[in-house]
Motif scaffolding. Structure first.
Motif, short mmCIF file in Angstrom:
data_model
loop_
_atom_site.label_atom_id
_atom_site.label_comp_id
_atom_site.label_asym_id
_atom_site.label_seq_id
_atom_site.Cartn_x
_atom_site.Cartn_y
_atom_site.Cartn_z
N TRP A 88 11.49 6.12 -7.82
CA TRP A 88 11.03 6.24 -6.43
C TRP A 88 9.66 6.91 -6.38
O TRP A 88 8.81 6.53 -5.56
CB TRP A 88 12.03 7.05 -5.62
N THR A 89 9.43 7.90 -7.23
CA THR A 89 8.15 8.60 -7.24
C THR A 89 7.03 7.65 -7.64
O THR A 89 5.94 7.67 -7.05
CB THR A 89 8.20 9.80 -8.20
N GLU A 90 7.27 6.83 -8.65
CA GLU A 90 6.27 5.85 -9.06
C GLU A 90 5.87 4.95 -7.90
O GLU A 90 4.69 4.71 -7.64
CB GLU A 90 6.82 4.98 -10.19
N LEU A 91 6.88 4.46 -7.18
CA LEU A 91 6.63 3.53 -6.09
C LEU A 91 5.92 4.22 -4.93
O LEU A 91 4.99 3.65 -4.32
CB LEU A 91 7.96 2.92 -5.61
N LEU A 92 6.33 5.44 -4.61
CA LEU A 92 5.71 6.16 -3.51
C LEU A 92 4.25 6.49 -3.83
O LEU A 92 3.36 6.34 -2.96
CB LEU A 92 6.48 7.45 -3.23
N MET A 93 3.97 6.92 -5.06
CA MET A 93 2.59 7.26 -5.42
C MET A 93 1.71 6.02 -5.39
O MET A 93 0.55 6.09 -4.97
CB MET A 93 2.55 7.92 -6.80
N GLU A 94 2.23 4.88 -5.80
CA GLU A 94 1.44 3.66 -5.73
C GLU A 94 1.10 3.31 -4.29
O GLU A 94 -0.02 2.89 -3.98
CB GLU A 94 2.20 2.50 -6.40
N GLU A 95 2.06 3.52 -3.39
CA GLU A 95 1.79 3.25 -1.97
C GLU A 95 0.74 4.22 -1.43
O GLU A 95 -0.16 3.81 -0.67
CB GLU A 95 3.08 3.35 -1.17
N PHE A 96 0.84 5.48 -1.83
CA PHE A 96 -0.19 6.46 -1.44
C PHE A 96 -1.56 6.04 -1.97
O PHE A 96 -2.57 6.12 -1.26
CB PHE A 96 0.17 7.85 -1.99
N PHE A 97 -1.59 5.62 -3.22
CA PHE A 97 -2.87 5.26 -3.83
C PHE A 97 -3.50 4.05 -3.14
O PHE A 97 -4.72 3.96 -2.99
CB PHE A 97 -2.68 4.97 -5.32
N ARG A 98 -2.68 3.12 -2.73
CA ARG A 98 -3.21 1.96 -2.01
C ARG A 98 -3.84 2.38 -0.69
O ARG A 98 -4.88 1.85 -0.30
CB ARG A 98 -2.09 0.94 -1.76
N ASN B 88 2.81 19.80 -20.03
CA ASN B 88 2.31 18.91 -21.08
C ASN B 88 1.14 18.05 -20.63
O ASN B 88 0.66 17.19 -21.38
CB ASN B 88 3.44 17.99 -21.57
N GLY B 89 0.70 18.28 -19.40
CA GLY B 89 -0.44 17.51 -18.91
C GLY B 89 -0.11 16.11 -18.47
O GLY B 89 -1.00 15.28 -18.29
N LEU B 90 1.18 15.83 -18.29
CA LEU B 90 1.59 14.50 -17.83
C LEU B 90 1.63 14.53 -16.31
O LEU B 90 2.67 14.71 -15.70
CB LEU B 90 2.95 14.13 -18.42
N PHE B 91 0.48 14.36 -15.70
CA PHE B 91 0.39 14.52 -14.24
C PHE B 91 0.99 13.35 -13.50
O PHE B 91 1.49 13.49 -12.41
CB PHE B 91 -1.07 14.69 -13.83
N ALA B 92 0.92 12.16 -14.09
CA ALA B 92 1.40 10.98 -13.38
C ALA B 92 2.55 10.35 -14.13
O ALA B 92 2.60 10.37 -15.35
CB ALA B 92 0.28 9.95 -13.23
N PRO B 93 3.53 9.78 -13.42
CA PRO B 93 4.63 9.10 -14.08
C PRO B 93 4.16 7.87 -14.81
O PRO B 93 3.09 7.34 -14.54
CB PRO B 93 5.58 8.71 -12.94
N THR B 94 4.98 7.42 -15.77
CA THR B 94 4.68 6.19 -16.47
C THR B 94 4.60 5.05 -15.47
O THR B 94 5.44 4.91 -14.60
CB THR B 94 5.77 5.88 -17.50
N ALA B 95 3.56 4.23 -15.60
CA ALA B 95 3.35 3.08 -14.71
C ALA B 95 3.22 3.52 -13.26
O ALA B 95 3.64 2.84 -12.35
CB ALA B 95 4.48 2.06 -14.85
N CYS B 96 2.62 4.69 -13.07
CA CYS B 96 2.52 5.23 -11.70
C CYS B 96 1.66 4.35 -10.82
O CYS B 96 1.93 4.20 -9.65
CB CYS B 96 1.94 6.62 -11.75
#
Length: 500
Positions: free
Chosen positions: A307-317, A430-438
């Motif tokens: 859900w986080t991946e999908l929401l962040m992509e919508e924000f980015f758009r 660990n510096g992983l700010f964005a989810p995989t395939a965010c």
């Protein structure tokens, strides 16, 4: 007020960008006006045991209706629906096995389980057309997050809260029906952008609703305008009084999903639980649907992460659109520097966890009063509200129950919140700010760059090959030219000797 709550969000703990997002999304100065209506109270059971027996009866009715409705449910869908009462129900899997119709099957399933199809004389053909049109509306803008899967997830989550806590014996059938339908339509025709974006761009929708709950008003208006078509009007057989009450309930529930009203909504319920005031049932249902709308951080990690991946992509758009329009990019909408892990930690700490705590406390209070109705329910309990007892403890972010009330409802979200928050902390460290395939667009750009690099390598090799062969040809031409020159020179020298 909202400012006091947000003032506790320390910038040394939460990045400024995350704090700005919390302030912009979950606070607003104005508030919506409550909808006035006449309530009818349904007889209440006096114990949780009766609530359990009622649940068994609902399941029996559901099985009987399934055999008579004629609505065909594929075997894989039916098998997955066995887990519909679970907190972390996998709606993505349901959408997969139903071939993209998660909302339709969730809608049919729940309306059948609660026997609403029979109680409210819902025409099955109209219901099918209604759910089909809902799915089309949710797919209108091809949103990564606010789509039919999200609507199905929110509806199932609201069902879980009502069903698992035994609140079906507290609310009337019409009130539960209102909550289920409101959940189904709560983001109908969502544009994939925020209310703030509509206001800043002076969209037609923002102008129509005067910048007040822009999208929420649109979801409601579009739904009821759609139901003016008799073919999709599943409410056509409701009595006039029931229709007016249901419409009023739905309006209040969906308008309460406006995130800018979040702090005021939580504060109102907490205050009612701490002092001797009443809790309106529609406000209770509004809290249930609102918490269901923001519940994905409290689900199993695999679901929350997706859900986080999908929401962040919508924000980015949206951020991409804002850049194209030369507007300031909204918090968390810049795909180049958004801190995803920190945003989710802040979302859990300041929004999701406190909201679910209040939701659990409210459910516990209702169950407590049902079990002790002989002592605690006054003669005024015939109205559509529940009178709460004053708390002897001070209000805290963790709980608003008094010492006499024990936890009786299952809070399946608590363990998930702890696990998910810890995982985001590890990713942040660990510096992983964005989810995989965010970001799908980010991956498309990577693919383009890789292809461009390969093309450049290929072109370089081709040019090198051509140049090498050209040099070889020139070398051969030089050798032949030299030989020819030598031949001419020797011939001329020989002729000169003969003449001499």
């Amino acid at each position: 007020d909202d400012g006091e709550i947000l003032s506790r969000v320390e910038t040394n703990v939460v990045p400024a960008e995350v704090r700005d997002w919390l302030a912009m999304t979950f606070s607003r100065a104005s508030s919506s006006c409550p909808v006035k209506k006449v309530h009818k109270e349904k007889p209440k059971f006096r114990s949780v045991a009766n609530a359990i027996r009622a649940g068994i009866m609902v399941d029996k009715i559901y099985r009987r209706i399934c055999c008579s409705t004629g609505f065909k449910v594929p075997t894989k869908v039916a098998a997955h629906m066995k887990d519909i009462n679970e907190w972390s129900f996998d709606v993505f899997k349901l959408n997969e096995v139903s071939e993209g119709h998660a909302l339709k099957f969730i809608g049919h399933e729940l309306l059948q389980r609660y026997d609403f199809i029979n109680k409210f004389k819902i025409n099955l053909q109209k219901l099918d057309h209604f759910l089909t049109r809902l799915e089309q509306g949710y797919s209108k803008y091809h949103n990564p997050y606010h789509n039919l899967i999200h609507a199905a997830d929110v509806t199932q989550t609201a069902h879980h809260v009502i069903h698992s806590s035994g609140l079906t014996t507290w609310f009337s059938d019409l009130e539960v029906f209102s909550a289920i339908v409101a959940s189904l339509i709560h983001d109908f025709e969502h544009t994939g952008t925020t209310n703030t974006f509509h206001i800043n761009t002076s969209s037609d929708t923002a102008l129509l609703y005067n910048d007040k709950a822009v999208l929420e008003n649109h979801h409601l208006s579009s739904t009821f305008r759609m139901m003016k078509d008799d073919e999709v009007n599943l409410l056509s057989n409701l009595k006039k009084d029931d229709y007016r009450e249901l419409r009023a309930n739905m309006i209040e529930i969906v308008l309460s999903t406006d995130m800018s009203l979040h702090f005021q909504q939580i504060k109102t319920v907490k205050h009612s639980l701490n002092v001797q005031e009443t809790i309106d049932k529609t406000k209770a249902l509004s809290l249930i649907v609102h918490c269901s709308d923001i519940s994905h951080p409290a689900k199993d990690w695999e679901l929350h992460h997706k859900w986080t991946e999908l929401l962040m992509e919508e924000f980015f758009r949206q951020g991409d659109q804002e850049e194209q329009l030369s507007l300031p990019v909204s918090p968390l909408c810049d795909r180049r520097n958004t801190l995803v892990a920190e945003s989710q930690i802040g979302f859990i700490d300041f929004i999701v966890d406190p909201s679910l705590q209040v939701l659990g406390d409210m459910a516990d209070r209702f169950v407590y009063l049902m079990n002790h109705s002989d002592r605690n329910v006054s003669s005024t309990s015939a109205c559509n509200s529940v009178s709460t007892q004053p708390s002897t403890t001070s209000s805290t972010p963790q709980s608003v129950l008094n010492f006499e009330t024990t936890r009786t409802t299952t809070r399946a979200w608590e363990a998930c919140l702890v696990i998910n928050k810890q995982k985001w902390k590890e990713r942040s460290a660990n510096g992983l700010f964005a989810p995989t395939a965010c970001s799908f667009q980010f991956h498309r750009s990577i693919t383009f760059n890789v292809c461009l690099l390969l093309f450049n390598l290929f072109l370089t090799k081709v040019l090198t090959f051509v140049l090498f062969n050209l040099i070889a040809c020139l070398h051969q031409f030089y050798c032949l030219f030299t030989l020819a020159l030598l031949f001419v020179s020797y011939t001329w020298f020989y002729l000169e000797l003969l003449n001499f």
